[in-house]
Design an enzyme around this catalytic site. Sequence first.
Site, PDB file in Angstrom:
ATOM      1  N   HIS A 119     -22.235  19.609  22.793  1.00 46.81           N
ATOM      2  CA  HIS A 119     -20.792  19.448  22.587  1.00 46.81           C
ATOM      3  C   HIS A 119     -20.374  19.878  21.191  1.00 46.81           C
ATOM      4  O   HIS A 119     -19.390  19.394  20.650  1.00 46.81           O
ATOM      5  CB  HIS A 119     -20.370  17.984  22.851  1.00 46.81           C
ATOM      6  CG  HIS A 119     -20.512  17.606  24.292  1.00 46.81           C
ATOM      7  ND1 HIS A 119     -20.611  16.298  24.717  1.00 46.81           N
ATOM      8  CD2 HIS A 119     -20.624  18.356  25.410  1.00 46.81           C
ATOM      9  CE1 HIS A 119     -20.749  16.280  26.034  1.00 46.81           C
ATOM     10  NE2 HIS A 119     -20.769  17.527  26.482  1.00 46.81           N
ATOM     11  N   CYS A 147      -5.548  26.117   8.180  1.00 45.62           N
ATOM     12  CA  CYS A 147      -6.131  27.429   7.877  1.00 45.62           C
ATOM     13  C   CYS A 147      -5.265  28.112   6.813  1.00 45.62           C
ATOM     14  O   CYS A 147      -4.121  27.700   6.580  1.00 45.62           O
ATOM     15  CB  CYS A 147      -6.135  28.264   9.166  1.00 45.62           C
ATOM     16  SG  CYS A 147      -6.736  29.939   8.934  1.00 45.62           S
TER      17      CYS A 147
HETATM   18  N1  APR Z   1     -29.168   1.618  22.258  1.00 42.15           N
HETATM   19  C1  APR Z   1     -29.312   2.223  23.473  1.00 42.15           C
HETATM   20  N2  APR Z   1     -28.273   2.532  24.282  1.00 42.15           N
HETATM   21  C2  APR Z   1     -27.040   2.219  23.836  1.00 42.15           C
HETATM   22  C3  APR Z   1     -26.808   1.582  22.587  1.00 42.15           C
HETATM   23  C4  APR Z   1     -27.948   1.287  21.782  1.00 42.15           C
HETATM   24  N3  APR Z   1     -27.831   0.688  20.588  1.00 42.15           N
HETATM   25  N4  APR Z   1     -25.463   1.407  22.442  1.00 42.15           N
HETATM   26  C5  APR Z   1     -24.885   1.918  23.544  1.00 42.15           C
HETATM   27  N5  APR Z   1     -25.820   2.394  24.389  1.00 42.15           N
HETATM   28  C6  APR Z   1     -25.635   3.070  25.674  1.00 42.15           C
HETATM   29  C7  APR Z   1     -24.517   2.501  26.528  1.00 42.15           C
HETATM   30  O1  APR Z   1     -25.020   1.473  27.372  1.00 42.15           O
HETATM   31  C8  APR Z   1     -24.089   3.741  27.335  1.00 42.15           C
HETATM   32  O2  APR Z   1     -24.868   3.870  28.522  1.00 42.15           O
HETATM   33  O3  APR Z   1     -25.256   4.405  25.377  1.00 42.15           O
HETATM   34  C9  APR Z   1     -24.419   4.910  26.409  1.00 42.15           C
HETATM   35  C10 APR Z   1     -23.195   5.529  25.774  1.00 42.15           C
HETATM   36  O4  APR Z   1     -22.430   6.097  26.807  1.00 42.15           O
HETATM   37  P1  APR Z   1     -21.046   6.826  26.442  1.00 42.15           P
HETATM   38  O5  APR Z   1     -20.267   5.963  25.533  1.00 42.15           O
HETATM   39  O6  APR Z   1     -20.459   7.271  27.742  1.00 42.15           O
HETATM   40  O7  APR Z   1     -21.495   8.104  25.586  1.00 42.15           O
HETATM   41  P2  APR Z   1     -22.110   9.463  26.130  1.00 42.15           P
HETATM   42  O8  APR Z   1     -22.976   9.225  27.312  1.00 42.15           O
HETATM   43  O9  APR Z   1     -22.713  10.157  24.969  1.00 42.15           O
HETATM   44  O10 APR Z   1     -20.794  10.266  26.588  1.00 42.15           O
HETATM   45  C11 APR Z   1     -20.974  11.607  26.971  1.00 42.15           C
HETATM   46  O11 APR Z   1     -18.588  11.867  26.997  1.00 42.15           O
HETATM   47  O12 APR Z   1     -16.546  11.455  26.092  1.00 42.15           O
HETATM   48  C12 APR Z   1     -17.533  12.396  26.193  1.00 42.15           C
HETATM   49  O13 APR Z   1     -17.941  14.116  24.656  1.00 42.15           O
HETATM   50  C13 APR Z   1     -18.123  12.739  24.853  1.00 42.15           C
HETATM   51  O14 APR Z   1     -20.393  13.440  24.394  1.00 42.15           O
HETATM   52  C14 APR Z   1     -19.609  12.427  24.999  1.00 42.15           C
HETATM   53  C15 APR Z   1     -19.802  12.407  26.503  1.00 42.15           C
END
Ligand code: APR
Length: 247
Positions: A119, A147
């Site tokens: 991303h 810019c």
């Molecule tokens: N240790 C392990 N897991 C964790 C922790 C931690 N300390 N804190 C949170 N989590 C887990 C949550 O349970 C969840 O399953 O990390 C995950 C985070 O999920 P999201 O918030 O959905 O983030 P992500 O999966 O990276 O989202 C993907 O969505 O909005 C877009 O571009 C954005 O890159 C992002 C994409």
Amino acid sequence: MGKLIEQAADIIINSKSTIALTGAGISVESGIPDFRSAGGLWEKFDPAEYASISAFRSDPEKIWEMLREMDSVVRGARPNSAHIGMGELEKMGYLHYVITQNIDNLHQEGGTKNVIEYHGNSSTLSCLWCGKSYQAEEKRGEHPPRCECQKILKPDVIFFGEAIPQEAMSRSFQLASSAHALMVVGTSAAVSPANTIPGIAKQNGAKVIEINKEITHLTGTLTDIFLQGSAGEIISVLVDAVKRKGK
Ligand code: APR
């Protein structure tokens, strides 16, 4: 949990090609909130209103309210023991590539060299009109950053509605299709096409080790070993087990 850690360590030691898919959860212990947990970024900013490329084009100043808040958190963040542990696994030859959905540069700062940024990365900004690009650092004092052609700059991160960088996409799919082991760390696997990577790896025979504080839709389906807990703690224990067994 001890038995599961031992099993995961054995998989990593015996795997000839191990990759990882990471999400915002791996950076939470560095002080960067994730998106979908309680108190996550999308609770405060509706992604439909703030995180699409059409929203940015129609009102960039409004989107920079969110971006500025994210930037102030990301700027002060340091790699945690999860990023550092994955850097150690790479140095020992047990982790070959990290595919991250994160834009915080913490894998690189934590020592991992082979990082694919699905991303993009928030450390550079580009002008959608004249194409000029800048280091975010050199524009930090400007709100919003402009810019030299006076248009408002966009961070080089992928908004909803934008294509994933072609190189990142093709390289990740190639790695997933030949991986023997896949670590899925701190991601809800809610967003495509990143969330197709575990399925591709699994389909091609990879063992899937999932590290998350909560279960996800992968846990009961694709995941072979689920290590529940905070990424920093789990990865530190896992790296110790790999070091002990790998001797
Ligand atoms: N240790 C392990 N897991 C964790 C922790 C931690 N300390 N804190 C949170 N989590 C887990 C949550 O349970 C969840 O399953 O990390 C995950 C985070 O999920 P999201 O918030 O959905 O983030 P992500 O999966 O990276 O989202 C993907 O969505 O909005 C877009 O571009 C954005 O890159 C992002 C994409």
